[in-house]
Design an enzyme around this catalytic site. Structure first.
Site, PDB file in Angstrom:
ATOM      1  CD  GLU A 169      -8.652 -29.526  -8.969  1.00 31.30           C
ATOM      2  OE1 GLU A 169      -8.539 -29.624 -10.193  1.00 31.30           O
ATOM      3  OE2 GLU A 169      -9.253 -30.365  -8.268  1.00 31.30           O
ATOM      4  CG  HIS A 252     -19.773 -40.828 -16.751  1.00 34.30           C
ATOM      5  ND1 HIS A 252     -18.604 -40.676 -16.062  1.00 34.30           N
ATOM      6  CD2 HIS A 252     -19.436 -41.313 -17.974  1.00 34.30           C
ATOM      7  CE1 HIS A 252     -17.593 -41.035 -16.828  1.00 34.30           C
ATOM      8  NE2 HIS A 252     -18.064 -41.407 -17.997  1.00 34.30           N
ATOM      9  CE1 TYR A 253     -29.000 -41.268 -13.677  1.00 29.80           C
ATOM     10  CE2 TYR A 253     -29.393 -43.442 -14.582  1.00 29.80           C
ATOM     11  CZ  TYR A 253     -29.689 -42.455 -13.661  1.00 29.80           C
ATOM     12  OH  TYR A 253     -30.662 -42.660 -12.709  1.00 29.80           O
ATOM     13  N   PRO A 255     -23.287 -41.307 -12.626  1.00 25.60           N
ATOM     14  CG  PRO A 255     -23.713 -39.168 -11.786  1.00 25.60           C
ATOM     15  CD  PRO A 255     -24.407 -40.406 -12.319  1.00 25.60           C
ATOM     16  CE1 TYR A 257     -16.301 -38.302  -6.082  1.00 23.16           C
ATOM     17  CE2 TYR A 257     -15.845 -38.698  -8.418  1.00 23.16           C
ATOM     18  CZ  TYR A 257     -15.494 -38.813  -7.074  1.00 23.16           C
ATOM     19  OH  TYR A 257     -14.324 -39.454  -6.741  1.00 23.16           O
ATOM     20  CG  HIS A 259     -22.349 -30.665  -8.308  1.00 22.84           C
ATOM     21  ND1 HIS A 259     -22.796 -29.697  -7.448  1.00 22.84           N
ATOM     22  CD2 HIS A 259     -21.963 -30.011  -9.438  1.00 22.84           C
ATOM     23  CE1 HIS A 259     -22.687 -28.514  -8.014  1.00 22.84           C
ATOM     24  NE2 HIS A 259     -22.186 -28.679  -9.242  1.00 22.84           N
ATOM     25  CG  HIS A 261     -19.677 -33.969 -13.390  1.00 23.75           C
ATOM     26  ND1 HIS A 261     -20.329 -34.526 -12.305  1.00 23.75           N
ATOM     27  CD2 HIS A 261     -19.062 -34.995 -14.014  1.00 23.75           C
ATOM     28  CE1 HIS A 261     -20.099 -35.829 -12.276  1.00 23.75           C
ATOM     29  NE2 HIS A 261     -19.335 -36.135 -13.307  1.00 23.75           N
TER      30      HIS A 261
HETATM   31  P1  M7G Z   1     -18.127 -39.041 -12.782  1.00 24.63           P
HETATM   32  O1  M7G Z   1     -18.935 -39.186 -14.014  1.00 24.63           O
HETATM   33  O2  M7G Z   1     -18.871 -38.591 -11.556  1.00 24.63           O
HETATM   34  O3  M7G Z   1     -17.453 -40.408 -12.402  1.00 24.63           O
HETATM   35  O4  M7G Z   1     -16.971 -38.040 -13.138  1.00 24.63           O
HETATM   36  P2  M7G Z   1     -16.079 -41.125 -12.670  1.00 24.63           P
HETATM   37  O5  M7G Z   1     -15.082 -40.539 -11.693  1.00 24.63           O
HETATM   38  O6  M7G Z   1     -16.395 -42.562 -12.288  1.00 24.63           O
HETATM   39  O7  M7G Z   1     -15.748 -40.927 -14.097  1.00 24.63           O
HETATM   40  C1  M7G Z   1     -16.275 -37.267 -12.230  1.00 24.63           C
HETATM   41  C2  M7G Z   1     -15.048 -36.716 -12.932  1.00 24.63           C
HETATM   42  O8  M7G Z   1     -14.385 -35.831 -12.068  1.00 24.63           O
HETATM   43  C3  M7G Z   1     -14.042 -37.829 -13.274  1.00 24.63           C
HETATM   44  O9  M7G Z   1     -13.649 -37.724 -14.623  1.00 24.63           O
HETATM   45  C4  M7G Z   1     -12.907 -37.603 -12.284  1.00 24.63           C
HETATM   46  O10 M7G Z   1     -11.636 -37.954 -12.796  1.00 24.63           O
HETATM   47  C5  M7G Z   1     -12.998 -36.108 -12.031  1.00 24.63           C
HETATM   48  N1  M7G Z   1     -12.492 -35.742 -10.706  1.00 24.63           N
HETATM   49  C6  M7G Z   1     -12.720 -36.403  -9.547  1.00 24.63           C
HETATM   50  N2  M7G Z   1     -12.127 -35.727  -8.525  1.00 24.63           N
HETATM   51  C7  M7G Z   1     -12.157 -36.161  -7.133  1.00 24.63           C
HETATM   52  C8  M7G Z   1     -11.517 -34.617  -9.049  1.00 24.63           C
HETATM   53  C9  M7G Z   1     -10.766 -33.549  -8.472  1.00 24.63           C
HETATM   54  O11 M7G Z   1     -10.521 -33.444  -7.267  1.00 24.63           O
HETATM   55  N3  M7G Z   1     -10.349 -32.579  -9.365  1.00 24.63           N
HETATM   56  C10 M7G Z   1     -10.594 -32.652 -10.705  1.00 24.63           C
HETATM   57  N4  M7G Z   1     -10.120 -31.681 -11.484  1.00 24.63           N
HETATM   58  N5  M7G Z   1     -11.302 -33.657 -11.256  1.00 24.63           N
HETATM   59  C11 M7G Z   1     -11.769 -34.632 -10.437  1.00 24.63           C
END
Ligand code: M7G
Length: 322
Positions: A169, A252-253, A255, A257, A259, A261
């Protein structure tokens, strides 16, 4: 001054054109893919109101998740929408009221598809419709249940490292502050089609790899948080002409993932996860930490868990469950 403005305008037009070209390239790749190579295992979620369908499938024996979502109407295509190419079959007529089953021209009938392959059991659980429960996590509960669980069970964040290391990306990056301590990468979220500005959704991913979540933040992170808020909003204003007053910037809490963000969404977008039991506005986070450095270590935080979430199962087994 006028020359500077002209330069900026040209820069913006070039960037927009680049985005359009990328979209066309993406479209060409998508048209070459097909869904015929997978077997359907079952429906994970079917939401008629949000017009999306999440499926569990198999591709060459591996689990996969397919997310299909009807895209919003595009007002730029009105003349094609209301035209003789759209066919209407009457389903009700009563006085001045009529309803129709409508078949749109092929190119207006778009469904956004996201494929996760190979998918883990956690992906299947993330997209499966389930009962939800609120947890009020105290400082002690975080220390005794949540943190140990996260340390052993973290969702893979390889996709995050691919972005930070420019392995994936990199052509989509909108802005980067390369400082390893306070810097971040801002790019379109996977949820956004990068076309409709009222659905704008970007994510800022920090270079610091040591922050699991909101719980780890203290005053030493203020330069990074202020950086993300101000530079992120400015980059979005420049690139997409969406003003800071039209943005919602939050974390988000819990989240998915772990790491750190930050989500940047358009104010008009009802983004999934903007509920009071998940979203924390970045401006509030900055203010709370400025007032009290260990605010997020001490504070009880309410969040939602689903019945199949590993963390929910841990809480159910713990002495904190009632
Ligand atoms: P989060 O708060 O960890 O959880 O957000 P959520 O997915 O339940 O909202 C992670 C954010 O990263 C989300 O808005 C996802 O749509 C976005 N996201 C996840 N992945 C795997 C990717 C990716 O591969 N590329 C991009 N650009 N965004 C991603």
């Amino acid at each position: 001054m006028a020359a500077m403005d002209d330069e900026k305008a040209i820069d913006l037009v070039t960037k927009k054109r680049k985005l359009q070209n990328e979209e066309e390239a993406c479209h060409q790749i998508e048209t070459r893919a097909n869904l015929g190579n997978m077997d359907i295992v079952g429906v994970l979620n079917d939401n008629p109101r949000e017009k999306c369908l999440f499926l569990h499938t198999k591709i060459s024996g591996d689990d996969a998740v397919v997310l299909m979502e009807k895209t919003p109407f595009d007002t730029k295509t009105l003349t094609q929408l209301i035209s003789q190419d759209t066919s209407l079959k009457e389903t009700l007529k009563n006085d001045i009221y009529s309803t129709f089953e409508t078949h749109l021209p092929y190119h207006l009938n778009v469904v956004k598809t996201t494929l996760i392959h190979p998918a883990t059991a956690k992906h299947l659980s993330k997209y499966r419709q389930q009962k939800t429960f609120a947890i009020c996590e105290t400082e002690e509960m975080y220390k005794n249940v949540t943190k140990p669980f996260l340390q052993e069970q973290k969702f893979s964040i390889q996709w995050v490292y691919n972005i930070l290391d420019k392995k994936s990306e990199s052509d989509r990056i909108v802005f980067e502050d390369a400082c390893p301590k306070d810097g971040f990468v801002l790019l379109p979220d996977m949820k956004w089609n990068r076309k409709d500005l009222s659905q704008l959704y970007l994510v800022a991913i920090v270079h610091n790899r040591d922050i699991l979540s909101l719980r780890d933040l203290n005053h030493t992170h203020l330069p990074m948080l202020n950086n993300i808020l101000h530079k992120g909003m400015e980059a979005i204003r420049k690139q997409f002409t969406v003003m800071p007053s039209k943005l919602r910037v939050y974390v988000h809490y819990q989240p998915s993932y772990h790491h750190f963000h930050v989500h940047f969404t358009h104010l008009d977008l009802d983004a999934p996860g903007f509920e009071a039991d998940r979203a924390h506005l970045l401006q509030d986070i900055i203010d709370n930490i400025t007032i009290k450095s260990d605010y997020y270590q001490k504070k009880s935080i309410v969040f939602k868990l689903r019945e199949c979430d590993g963390l929910y199962i841990k809480y159910k087994e713990s002495r904190y469950f009632n």
